[in-house]
Design a protein around this motif. Structure first.
Motif, short mmCIF file in Angstrom:
data_model
loop_
_atom_site.label_atom_id
_atom_site.label_comp_id
_atom_site.label_asym_id
_atom_site.label_seq_id
_atom_site.Cartn_x
_atom_site.Cartn_y
_atom_site.Cartn_z
N THR A 162 7.05 2.45 -2.44
CA THR A 162 5.71 2.08 -1.99
C THR A 162 5.25 0.87 -2.77
O THR A 162 5.46 0.80 -3.98
CB THR A 162 4.72 3.26 -2.20
OG1 THR A 162 5.20 4.37 -1.45
CG2 THR A 162 3.33 2.90 -1.73
N LEU A 163 4.61 -0.05 -2.09
CA LEU A 163 4.10 -1.26 -2.73
C LEU A 163 2.59 -1.31 -2.50
O LEU A 163 2.11 -0.92 -1.43
CB LEU A 163 4.77 -2.48 -2.09
CG LEU A 163 4.73 -3.80 -2.83
CD1 LEU A 163 5.24 -3.68 -4.26
CD2 LEU A 163 5.60 -4.82 -2.10
N CYS A 164 1.85 -1.77 -3.50
CA CYS A 164 0.39 -1.87 -3.40
C CYS A 164 0.00 -3.34 -3.24
O CYS A 164 0.48 -4.20 -3.96
CB CYS A 164 -0.27 -1.31 -4.66
SG CYS A 164 0.08 0.42 -4.96
N ALA A 183 -0.90 9.80 -2.57
CA ALA A 183 -2.23 10.36 -2.34
C ALA A 183 -3.27 9.31 -2.70
O ALA A 183 -3.41 8.94 -3.86
CB ALA A 183 -2.43 11.62 -3.18
N ILE A 184 -3.96 8.80 -1.70
CA ILE A 184 -5.00 7.81 -1.91
C ILE A 184 -6.26 8.54 -2.37
O ILE A 184 -6.67 9.53 -1.79
CB ILE A 184 -5.29 7.03 -0.60
CG1 ILE A 184 -4.01 6.33 -0.11
CG2 ILE A 184 -6.42 6.04 -0.78
CD1 ILE A 184 -3.43 5.33 -1.04
N PRO A 224 -7.25 -3.61 0.01
CA PRO A 224 -6.26 -3.01 -0.88
C PRO A 224 -5.63 -1.79 -0.19
O PRO A 224 -6.34 -0.94 0.34
CB PRO A 224 -7.06 -2.58 -2.11
CG PRO A 224 -8.30 -3.40 -2.08
CD PRO A 224 -8.57 -3.62 -0.61
N HIS A 225 -4.30 -1.77 -0.14
CA HIS A 225 -3.60 -0.68 0.53
C HIS A 225 -2.20 -0.54 -0.04
O HIS A 225 -1.71 -1.42 -0.75
CB HIS A 225 -3.54 -0.93 2.04
CG HIS A 225 -2.69 -2.10 2.43
ND1 HIS A 225 -3.13 -3.40 2.31
CD2 HIS A 225 -1.44 -2.17 2.92
CE1 HIS A 225 -2.17 -4.22 2.71
NE2 HIS A 225 -1.13 -3.51 3.08
N THR A 226 -1.57 0.56 0.28
CA THR A 226 -0.18 0.77 -0.07
C THR A 226 0.65 0.67 1.20
O THR A 226 0.13 0.84 2.31
CB THR A 226 0.04 2.15 -0.72
OG1 THR A 226 -0.39 3.17 0.18
CG2 THR A 226 -0.74 2.27 -2.03
N CYS A 227 1.93 0.38 1.05
CA CYS A 227 2.80 0.25 2.21
C CYS A 227 4.19 0.76 1.86
O CYS A 227 4.71 0.47 0.78
CB CYS A 227 2.87 -1.21 2.66
SG CYS A 227 3.82 -1.43 4.19
N GLY A 254 -5.98 2.86 1.87
CA GLY A 254 -5.16 3.36 2.96
C GLY A 254 -3.69 3.14 2.68
O GLY A 254 -3.33 2.46 1.72
N HIS A 255 -2.86 3.74 3.54
CA HIS A 255 -1.41 3.65 3.38
C HIS A 255 -0.77 3.27 4.72
O HIS A 255 -0.98 3.93 5.72
CB HIS A 255 -0.85 5.00 2.89
CG HIS A 255 0.60 4.96 2.58
ND1 HIS A 255 1.11 4.32 1.47
CD2 HIS A 255 1.67 5.46 3.24
CE1 HIS A 255 2.43 4.45 1.46
NE2 HIS A 255 2.80 5.13 2.53
N SER A 256 0.01 2.19 4.71
CA SER A 256 0.71 1.74 5.90
C SER A 256 2.14 2.26 5.90
O SER A 256 2.77 2.37 4.85
CB SER A 256 0.76 0.21 5.94
OG SER A 256 -0.53 -0.33 5.96
N TYR A 257 2.64 2.57 7.09
CA TYR A 257 4.02 3.00 7.29
C TYR A 257 4.38 4.25 6.47
O TYR A 257 5.46 4.36 5.92
CB TYR A 257 5.01 1.87 6.99
CG TYR A 257 4.90 0.74 7.98
CD1 TYR A 257 5.57 0.79 9.19
CD2 TYR A 257 4.08 -0.35 7.72
CE1 TYR A 257 5.46 -0.23 10.11
CE2 TYR A 257 3.94 -1.38 8.64
CZ TYR A 257 4.63 -1.31 9.84
OH TYR A 257 4.51 -2.32 10.75
#
Length: 132
Positions: free
Chosen positions: A42-44, A125-126, A26-29, A111-114
């Protein structure tokens, strides 16, 4: 041991899914592809192997659009809802906002991509405690 299952679908209910097993990565991008696919900054995402996702709604599998060399974006052909990405590498990445219960702890992004692609005024903020 109980098997974890997730259900979800599009806005109109034409495309529905059931994903089995633990939600992977699971991450955001905030890449431009995710931004344009969703209309959000941002997309999850949560990832599953293809054999662990069943398309259960009356519409069957979602419509797809070939978005890059290794992936197709999935959406409902009736209401246009973003559902995820079907990667050639054997990953079905589903957008967490399409899950019936997106607040489950196992879907919390780790985590967060890009991050560099997000506007400077947009902060993700994760690990924050959700507010009321």
């Amino acid at each position: 041991m109980a098997v974890t299952g997730y259900e979800g679908g599009c806005l109109c209910g034409h495309i529905r899914f059931r994903a089995m097993g633990p939600a992977g990565s699971p991450h955001t991008c905030s890449c431009r592809m995710c931004q344009r696919h969703s209309g959000a900054l941002t997309l999850c995402w949560a990832e599953f192997p293809p054999g662990h996702v069943d398309w259960t709604g009356p519409g069957g599998p979602p419509a797809t659009w070939r978005s890059s060399k290794g992936s197709s974006r999935a959406f409902c052909p009736t209401c246009g809802s973003t559902l995820g990405a079907l990667d050639d590498s054997g990953v079905v990445a589903l957008v967490i906002g399409s899950f019936d219960a997106p607040n489950r702890k196992a879907l919390a992004p780790a985590g967060h991509s890009y991050a560099s692609r997000r506007p400077r005024w947009w902060h993700v903020a994760i690990g924050d405690t959700p507010g009321a």
